[in-house]
Design a protein around this motif. Structure first.
Motif: not given
Length: 257
Positions: A210-218, A235-237
């Motif tokens: 899974w990833v987020m467009a412009d960060t690694a912070t949740l 995001t996508a998973h």
């Protein structure tokens, strides 16, 4: 706990995997502009119950959530990526929706997630996110097999995500499954090859890039469950349950054509 399943239990796992895949594909076909997330949850409940199966989420109460979860499926929209708690929201054209479903049937669990775009719009960023997670998932599956180490799978997944330009969060990743939903070993979405637990036939793994467009912070929503991108980016998973076999790995949650 790392659980190695008997051949009989692996056969049960295949049945559970087929059930999970079928439910997800049915839900995807029903998700149109105007569909409410609470309706998706009710549809999932009905299909799980009709199959004589049990949800892994309703009573789920881990340390990181404000449990119990109380719903039958995770519905994560746009900037939400994991553990999306269903709520009163109607989908609009162009929404990126991730559905994550874990079910127990015959004493064995299967876990899978899909991401897709609702309606006719196809935002390029959303298409790219989904494509990256699906390709990373396939790379992880291709790397799996008896004698392979967990780090080899993590490296295969992470190489695809990094090459696509995404930062990788290592707080949440893949995991073992069996008689329960979350087991060891943990499978990070990036890692060093040749490290970690050596895979054995009979081991079930849920791989989930899974990833987020412009960060690694949740960031965690006020609902205590839903995990979102801290920047509000999309995001996508993608996730499949696989069984390690004598000569490779078999995907248990592939949809039937």
């Amino acid at each position: 706990m790392i659980e190695i399943l008997s051949p009989t239990d692996v056969l049960r796992a295949k049945e559970t995997g087929a059930l999970v895949a079928g439910i997800l594909q049915t839900l995807k076909s029903r998700c149109v502009v105007g569909t409410n997330l609470l309706d998706i949850d009710r549809w999932a409940q009905a299909m799980i119950t009709e199959a004589g199966a049990q949800s892994c989420y309703v009573d789920y109460e881990p340390s990181f959530g404000r449990g119990p979860f109380g719903h039958y499926i995770c519905t994560s929209v746009n900037d939400a990526v994991l553990h999306g708690l269903p709520y009163d929201y109607s989908l609009v054209d162009g929404d990126l929706l991730s559905l994550d479903l874990a079910v127990s049937h015959g004493g064995v669990v299967a876990d899978s997630a899909i991401s897709f775009i609702v309606g006719d719009m196809r935002p390029p960023e959303s298409v790219a996110l989904i494509d990256a997670t699906e390709r990373a998932l396939q790379a992880g599956i291709a790397a799996a097999g008896p004698g392979v180490r967990i780090g080899d799978i993590s490296h295969a997944i992470g190489s695809v995500l990094s090459a696509a330009g995404y930062l990788i969060n290592t707080e949440f990743g893949g995991h073992g499954v069996g008689s329960t939903m979350h087991q060891d070993p943990h499978i990070s979405n990036t890692g060093r090859p040749g490290r970690g637990y050596r895979l054995r036939p009979g081991l079930l793994l849920a791989l989930e890039p899974w990833v987020m467009a412009d960060t690694a912070t949740l960031v965690t929503d006020a609902d205590g469950w839903t995990l979102r991108s801290v920047t509000g980016g999309r995001t996508a998973h993608s996730e499949h349950t696989i069984a390690i076999t004598d000569d490779g790995a078999e995907v248990l949650t592939l949809p039937t054509p």
